[in-house]
Design an enzyme around this catalytic site. Structure first.
Site, PDB file in Angstrom:
ATOM      1  CG  ASP A  32     -68.973  18.664  45.668  1.00 16.50           C
ATOM      2  OD1 ASP A  32     -68.297  19.689  45.401  1.00 16.50           O
ATOM      3  OD2 ASP A  32     -69.224  17.795  44.824  1.00 16.50           O
ATOM      4  CD  GLU A  65     -70.315   8.425  49.283  1.00 15.66           C
ATOM      5  OE1 GLU A  65     -69.205   7.925  49.550  1.00 15.66           O
ATOM      6  OE2 GLU A  65     -70.495   9.252  48.372  1.00 15.66           O
ATOM      7  CG  ASP A 116     -72.160   6.346  46.603  1.00 15.04           C
ATOM      8  OD1 ASP A 116     -73.316   6.488  47.047  1.00 15.04           O
ATOM      9  OD2 ASP A 116     -71.536   7.272  46.035  1.00 15.04           O
ATOM     10  CD  GLU A 124     -72.826  12.288  46.350  1.00 14.96           C
ATOM     11  OE1 GLU A 124     -72.169  11.367  46.856  1.00 14.96           O
ATOM     12  OE2 GLU A 124     -73.126  12.358  45.152  1.00 14.96           O
ATOM     13  CG  HIS A 161     -69.235  14.314  45.876  1.00 14.93           C
ATOM     14  ND1 HIS A 161     -69.685  15.287  45.006  1.00 14.93           N
ATOM     15  CD2 HIS A 161     -69.564  13.133  45.322  1.00 14.93           C
ATOM     16  CE1 HIS A 161     -70.266  14.702  43.971  1.00 14.93           C
ATOM     17  NE2 HIS A 161     -70.213  13.397  44.130  1.00 14.93           N
TER      18      HIS A 161
END
Lengths: 362, 362
Positions: free
Chosen positions: B272, B223, B197, B249, B299
């Site tokens: 998310d 990510e 990420d 996210e 997320h």
């Protein structure tokens, strides 16, 4: 180096002189104004604000007072791009638009005002300078006005010096809209600049159908007929509707404008300096538009915006719309024969009647 | 019909057990939690929340307490889509994302919880029901951890039952990232599911370069290597980088997800539930992903999210990440051999230790 010493944010609720309505926002009776006053270590000040039609104001106030002010204190006020970027990233998680963009806008306007005042330059000169004479149009929020009242408002607007007028569309049936636009065109005569605004009422197909019906009335533009998120739909509308298209008052980031322009979904980008990210973003939108040979129009806060349009060679009509705030400002926008003039005082040259506002504190 | 009688919003500041950092959010020491509790005229209750890594929490609280609660009182709690739409338009001007999306998310979670409790169904069954066993991964916020600490954390995660792990990348030099990913791959062995990420650190070209360097390590995904606004860049990255790409996210509207998926800029959409618009939007993102044959990851807020992933046939790994909030919840997510199980209590089955939270009120 002059450091930022104080950042004061306030929230006020401004009652509108009369209840207004458009196709998607419903009835509006109160506008929220979030102000920010910045003082630097030389004692110089700058002032900015954002506004809403009734919600998100307390959120934007919290964003400034709680989230931005603490990280701005002690920083250099001069490199506005650096401050803008810090503020953007400070609010990024849970931000990227919404009240965070309103907060960043208000702070950014204050920093530019401060810079202009210190340099002794009006913003329009500080930002490059093109022509202080800016063509304006009267933006009516008049969807539910009976035709007679609409024409009376138009008569008043002509008397006030306007030479371009926008009316709302998006009534229950398209036929009603067509009849009202037809009546306005007949009232104003051939060639008079007339715009219509549907405030996100329609689907893409409905907007294309309406655009085709409106073609015969020679409109300057059709504004925001679909939700601003429908980037693909706007590309279709421009290609298939056959009318110029304005959009942008509800876009809250530079990237949204970049994407909209890059894909060809707009012919009159329409940023609002109080919610797009401030003067910093408004000017970038204007410059990208110029690169793509597009004229720029505007939404909201005409008292600041006149300075920005006066700096942009590709400026088109600026929207003139006070939302009841003008009675608390030290200067009213003067319209003469279709033009407003960017004042020559340093900064944006504006100040509020803070004592008057105090009675409206939220 | 059961009408909404009370909407109570609260804001708490949760200190993290240790200061965390990633490539763009800097150091994080406190998370903000905005809770909302809804009571209907039958006395039934639902609870939802959103969280931030330090800003926008007060704004989201203001959005709920000032802007949404007053229009929800007296309305029917059952038609959640209708309530969602009202809330979206209530906050639209100055909204369309930002704290408005956090506020709408928290309220939406509470309404779904209320519905589940009244129906006596856990959310994963209420939402369609697929499989309560959800594969999870451990999401480390470990960019600045020395390698030894990173491997120790990994060992701990294996002992906790995790069978998939994500690490941060985006250090000063790509070579450092490559060395750390290589060490992790060697530590975990071939075939162990490993993700990385970059938290928006890179330009598109930098991300493509990194993706190509990471290819040999057989990653599940890379990510969010660029800012989420760069829709065109993500399309290039998927095509040219040669790695699966997770993103989402920081997207706050259904339309942003729609656009990202439609244009092919993501292979693991990653909503998310606390900031995309709630359960209502999370499920729509999941369903559009299924239509496009894309797996869904997630997320934040794993305690609610496990219910949603258990309802989605195209669910991939769920991120497990407590952010210090787990010590105030009545139930901890149990990880066994790489899977978490969606509980079978009605609604999301969660409640906070409100007395404990009270000491952390903002």
């Amino acid at each position: 180096m002059a450091r930022i010493e104080r950042v004061v944010a306030d929230l006020y609720l401004i009652p509108l002189p009369e209840v207004l309505s458009d196709s998607m926002h419903g009835q509006m009776s109160v506008f929220e104004v979030v102000t920010v006053r910045i003082t630097d270590s030389d004692g110089a000040t700058g002032m900015g604000w954002s506004f809403t039609c009734g919600t998100n104001g307390a959120a934007a106030h919290a964003n400034i007072a709680r989230d931005l002010a603490p990280i701005m204190i002690g920083k250099d006020a001069d490199p506005i791009e650096a401050r803008w970027r810090e503020n953007w990233w400070r609010l990024h998680y849970g931000g990227r638009g919404g009240s965070a963009s309103l907060a960043i806008s208000a702070v950014d306007i204050a920093l530019w005002d401060l810079k202009g005042r210190k340099a002794g330059l009006p913003l329009w000169k500080l930002l490059g300078g093109f022509d202080p004479q800016v063509p304006v149009y009267a933006g009516g929020i008049d969807l539910d006005f009976p035709l007679e009242k609409l024409l009376k408002q138009t008569e008043d607007n002509l008397a006030k010096g306007f030479r371009a007028i926008k009316m709302k569309v998006g009534r229950k049936n398209l036929a009603e809209d067509v009849a009202r636009v037809k009546a306005m065109r007949e009232f104003l005569g051939d060639g008079f600049p007339l715009m219509v605004d549907a405030n996100m009422k329609w689907t893409t197909d409905e907007a294309i159908r309406a655009a085709r019906r409106f073609r015969e009335f020679d409109l300057v533009w059709l504004e925001e007929p679909m939700i601003p998120d429908d980037f693909g739909g706007y590309v279709r509308l421009v290609r298939e509707g056959g009318l110029p298209i304005a959009q942008g008052e509800n876009l809250h980031t530079l990237h949204e404008f970049g994407h909209l322009m890059q894909t060809g979904g707009v012919t009159f980008p329409e940023p609002d300096v109080t919610n797009c990210g401030g003067i910093t973003v408004f000017m970038k939108v204007g410059h990208m538009a110029e690169a793509l040979n597009l004229p720029v129009t505007s939404h909201g806060a005409h008292d600041v915006t006149v300075q920005l349009m006066a700096a942009l060679p590709n400026r088109s009509y600026m929207e003139a719309h006070g939302f009841g705030l003008e009675r608390f400002l030290n200067r009213k926008l003067e319209i003469r024969d279709g033009f407003a003039t960017a004042p020559s005082d340093p900064g944006h040259g504006l100040d509020f009647d803070w004592k008057g506002l105090e009675t409206l504190r939220a």
